[in-house]
Design an enzyme around this catalytic site. Structure first.
Site, mmCIF file in Angstrom:
data_model
loop_
_atom_site.group_PDB
_atom_site.id
_atom_site.type_symbol
_atom_site.label_atom_id
_atom_site.label_comp_id
_atom_site.label_asym_id
_atom_site.label_seq_id
_atom_site.Cartn_x
_atom_site.Cartn_y
_atom_site.Cartn_z
ATOM 1 N N ASN A 258 35.636 47.514 40.237
ATOM 2 C CA ASN A 258 36.869 46.764 39.990
ATOM 3 C C ASN A 258 37.434 46.943 38.587
ATOM 4 O O ASN A 258 38.338 46.220 38.192
ATOM 5 C CB ASN A 258 36.632 45.270 40.258
ATOM 6 N N VAL B 57 41.395 45.859 34.972
ATOM 7 C CA VAL B 57 40.557 45.061 35.861
ATOM 8 C C VAL B 57 41.350 44.633 37.089
ATOM 9 O O VAL B 57 42.496 44.211 36.970
ATOM 10 C CB VAL B 57 40.065 43.779 35.140
ATOM 11 N N CYS B 58 40.710 44.741 38.241
ATOM 12 C CA CYS B 58 41.294 44.204 39.470
ATOM 13 C C CYS B 58 40.571 42.901 39.772
ATOM 14 O O CYS B 58 39.388 42.903 40.101
ATOM 15 C CB CYS B 58 41.126 45.191 40.628
ATOM 16 N N LEU B 59 41.279 41.808 39.617
ATOM 17 C CA LEU B 59 40.699 40.493 39.813
ATOM 18 C C LEU B 59 41.691 39.672 40.633
ATOM 19 O O LEU B 59 42.820 39.454 40.192
ATOM 20 C CB LEU B 59 40.460 39.855 38.435
ATOM 21 N N ASP C 171 38.089 45.512 47.260
ATOM 22 C CA ASP C 171 39.359 45.468 46.529
ATOM 23 C C ASP C 171 39.200 46.282 45.246
ATOM 24 O O ASP C 171 39.361 45.768 44.146
ATOM 25 C CB ASP C 171 39.716 44.007 46.221
#
Length: 159
Positions: free
Chosen positions: A78, A87-89, A121
């Protein structure tokens, strides 16, 4: 309103930070940029690393989410596997963001991501596949990057 809320939240999290975090302002002392150091818990493959994170608050915060970037390289599905550290949050996605969300909740979500990546994700599909299909290999690479990049105090770029 933005500055008042940011000041209040900074006071709260810097005096009583979530577990594993140290939060400071950069020398420029802008309230809109926070320097954060995260030490993941022992249950994380990223332990005992120390990860530098820059949290940038937009001028229209809390109506827009903060931007979070790792300045310490890490091997994570992520987080982009480059010097950008994007960052994928889920909590930070514009469609999920709520003005009532506090920075402390964002930090908790980041800490949880270090304990349990979200391979469904990902920003790095190849790393996510490895995490799903060959956990020992993924953990070995994650630990290798911790040993290479995260055992010393993070150095934040001059602002």
């Amino acid at each position: 309103m933005s500055t008042k809320r940011i000041s209040k939240e900074f006071a709260e999290v810097s005096q009583n930070p979530p577990e594993g975090f140290t939060i400071t302002l950069p020398p420029s002392a802008s309230l809109h940029t926070w320097h954060i150091v995260l030490t993941p818990p022992p249950s994380s493959p990223f332990h005992p690393g120390r990860f530098g994170i820059i949290l940038t608050l937009p001028t229209d915060y809390p109506f827009k989410p903060p931007v979070v970037k790792f300045i310490t390289r890490l091997y994570h599905p992520n987080v982009t596997n480059d010097s950008l550290g994007n960052v994928c949050l889920g909590i930070l996605k514009p469609e999920n963001w709520k003005p009532s969300t506090k920075i402390a909740a964002v930090l908790e979500a980041l800490r949880n991501l270090m304990i349990e990546p979200q391979p469904d994700d990902p920003l790095e599909e190849r790393i996510a596949d490895e995490y799903r299909n060959d956990r020992p290999a993924w953990e070995a690479k994650a630990r290798e990057l911790v040993n290479r990049f995260a055992l010393e105090e993070p150095v934040f770029p001059a602002s």
